[in-house]
Design a protein around this motif. Structure first.
Motif, PDB file in Angstrom:
ATOM      1  N   GLY A 276       0.852  -1.194   0.000  1.00 42.05           N
ATOM      2  CA  GLY A 276       0.000   0.000   0.000  1.00 42.05           C
ATOM      3  C   GLY A 276       0.879   1.231   0.000  1.00 42.05           C
ATOM      4  N   ILE A 277       0.491   2.274  -0.748  1.00 46.55           N
ATOM      5  CA  ILE A 277       1.394   3.426  -0.787  1.00 46.55           C
ATOM      6  C   ILE A 277       0.715   4.709  -0.320  1.00 46.55           C
ATOM      7  N   GLN A 278      -0.371   4.527   0.451  1.00 42.59           N
ATOM      8  CA  GLN A 278      -0.916   5.714   1.122  1.00 42.59           C
ATOM      9  C   GLN A 278      -0.905   5.436   2.624  1.00 42.59           C
ATOM     10  N   TRP A 279      -2.075   5.633   3.270  1.00 41.80           N
ATOM     11  CA  TRP A 279      -2.104   5.388   4.729  1.00 41.80           C
ATOM     12  C   TRP A 279      -2.891   4.107   5.032  1.00 41.80           C
ATOM     13  N   GLY A 280      -2.756   3.116   4.198  1.00 46.77           N
ATOM     14  CA  GLY A 280      -3.468   1.854   4.420  1.00 46.77           C
ATOM     15  C   GLY A 280      -4.847   1.891   3.778  1.00 46.77           C
ATOM     16  N   ASP A 281      -5.505   0.717   3.762  1.00 49.90           N
ATOM     17  CA  ASP A 281      -6.870   0.589   3.240  1.00 49.90           C
ATOM     18  C   ASP A 281      -6.968   0.955   1.758  1.00 49.90           C
ATOM     19  N   GLU A 282      -5.925   0.687   0.996  1.00 48.33           N
ATOM     20  CA  GLU A 282      -5.932   1.039  -0.425  1.00 48.33           C
ATOM     21  C   GLU A 282      -6.659   0.003  -1.277  1.00 48.33           C
TER      22      GLU A 282
END
Ligand code: IMP
Length: 439
Positions: free
Chosen positions: A8-14
């Motif tokens: 994942g490359i944001q804050w999770g939950d992608e």
């Protein structure tokens, strides 16, 4: 053989669960390498929705071996519950056959959960907004060398020694907080009981993965959380306690440099649960609209997720530090009906503009995003299966992100179902699309 890491490359939950589920169709092994049951990977198969916390997403594919590596912190009671729950849904889980747990994995114990909650209370306004699952305290004990590992459950004498070593420190900590000490006998009894259930899954996971690589098997490393929550590279201290990216694979006993492809997963907008900086966060009506359209509530804790515009600066940074080769963009369908769409292309503050994510720069919290506006679209995308069928504005949005990130986006997800996927280059809706990302 190929070894691929999905991260994942944001804050999770992608939407990693769905991507990993798709890719695991051709994987021999799926390996979870970091985090714990703070993760919540949602996979929709037909009418059934599965939320996996610790079990690798390959568990839904018959024939795939699922491994939980040494860098994962495992709450053994929660793992047993998850196994039982998934079996009730008709999924076969056989320890030592399609599920393996690293002997070196650290255990999350009841006092870790308690400690997590107490520490959050004590942090007051500085709270992190953890999932309360004991993740941080378990990693803390690993580093303090008072953690218990799965292998300790295999031998009563060793277990007793390790529990005594841990409790001699833990009980002092609890005493200081005015809490009752841990009951040694009860803890030992509970551990021995759960050990009897889980021990058949015990494995030297590193050796198993390295052997599989030599045998040219297809190996998928399943990341949890997102790069911006990485303990070193994320928005510290508002992060989780593990190495989220491909570097974390080392703890599973596999050399990260042998990973051949890194597939990043990003949502077409941004979400975050818990506290911490979120430069493109939207409040009031637009934030609520994205939350409602995207059903943005945490898969692990049910908390409403904070929602915001896509952040090119943060994602470009995450792509760079994770070494992402290609990207899967999820939830594109959620943006239908919103126009204009905004994308943060730089951060600004104190007379400076940052096109590069200012990792660790003092005053980060005070920077404001600089946006570019793009035209939105009204059409429902959930049954679109080729790039060419997408509205021109949706294609332009994807291409804008691709150019801004400098990485290709060969796969788009337009709904939670296994088939709600667009493979770029696919000309028709007849299922004969060009397969990229090995899916
Ligand atoms: P912890 O991992 O429970 O210690 O939580 C630390 C931070 O990471 C909190 O902000 C959590 O909300 C966040 N976090 C942990 N796991 C996930 C996840 O799987 N998705 C999204 N956020 C997560």
């Amino acid at each position: 053989m190929s070894s691929i890491c999905v991260v994942g490359i944001q804050w999770g939950d992608e939407g990693k669960g769905k991507v990993i589920d798709m890719m695991s169709a051709s994987s021999d092994l799926v390996v979870r390498y970091s985090g714990g049951n703070n993760a919540g990977h949602t996979v929709v198969v037909g009418k059934e929705k599965f939320v996996l916390h610790l079990l690798p997403s390959g568990i839904l594919r018959p024939g795939t071996k699922n491994l939980i590596g040494g860098g994962v912190v495992v709450d053994p009671w929660e793992l047993v519950k998850e196994i039982e729950g998934i079996r009730k849904l008709g999924i076969e889980v056989e320890l030592g056959k399609n599920l393996f747990l690293a002997w070196s994995a650290h255990l999350i114990l009841p006092y870790h959960r308690m400690q997590d909650q107490v520490m959050e209370e004590l942090r007051g306004h500085g709270k992190i907004g953890t999932t309360g699952r004991g993740i941080g305290p378990a990693y803390q004990d690993r580093a303090s060398r008072i953690g218990l590992r799965f292998s300790d459950l295999a031998d009563s004498a060793v277990l007793e020694k390790r529990v005594d070593a841990a409790l001699s420190l833990k009980n002092r900590f609890l005493e200081g907080l005015g809490k009752a000490p841990i009951d040694r006998e009860k803890l030992l009894g509970d551990l021995k009981e759960v050990g009897r259930v889980l021990l058949p899954s015990g494995q030297d996971v590193g050796a198993m993965v390295r052997t599989a690589a030599l045998e040219k098997k297809e190996i998928l490393f399943e990341g949890a959380q997102g790069m911006m929550l990485d303990v070193d590279l994320g928005t510290y201290p508002y992060v989780t306690s593990s190495s989220v990216g491909p570097a974390g694979i080392g703890a599973a006993g596999f050399p990260p440099r042998e990973v051949q492809r890194v597939v990043g997963v990003a949502k077409a907008y941004t979400t975050r649960v818990g506290e911490g900086p979120f430069p493109t966060e939207l409040f009031e009506e637009m934030g609520e609209r994205i939350r409602t359209q995207g059903h943005e509530f945490g898969a692990t804790t049910g908390r409403p997720r904070r929602c915001g515009w896509f952040d090119l600066v943060a994602v470009r940074y995450a792509v760079e530090v994770a070494g992402v080769d290609e990207l899967c963009l999820t939830n594109l369908d959620v943006l239908s009906g919103i126009s204009p769409l905004k994308v943060a292309v730089a951060y600004e503050g104190e007379g400076q503009s940052f096109g590069v994510y200012p990792a660790g720069v003092p005053g980060f919290e005070n920077l404001k995003p600089h946006y570019e506006e793009l035209e939105g679209w009204d059409e429902d995308l959930t049954s679109v299966r080729s790039f060419e069928e997408l509205p021109a504005a949706a294609r332009a949005y994807v291409e804008f992100l691709e150019n801004g990130l400098g990485v290709s986006i060969p796969v788009l997800s337009v709904g939670p179902g296994r088939n709600q996927v667009i493979h770029r280059g696919a000309a028709s809706n007849n299922g004969s699309s060009t397969k990229v990302l090995g899916v």
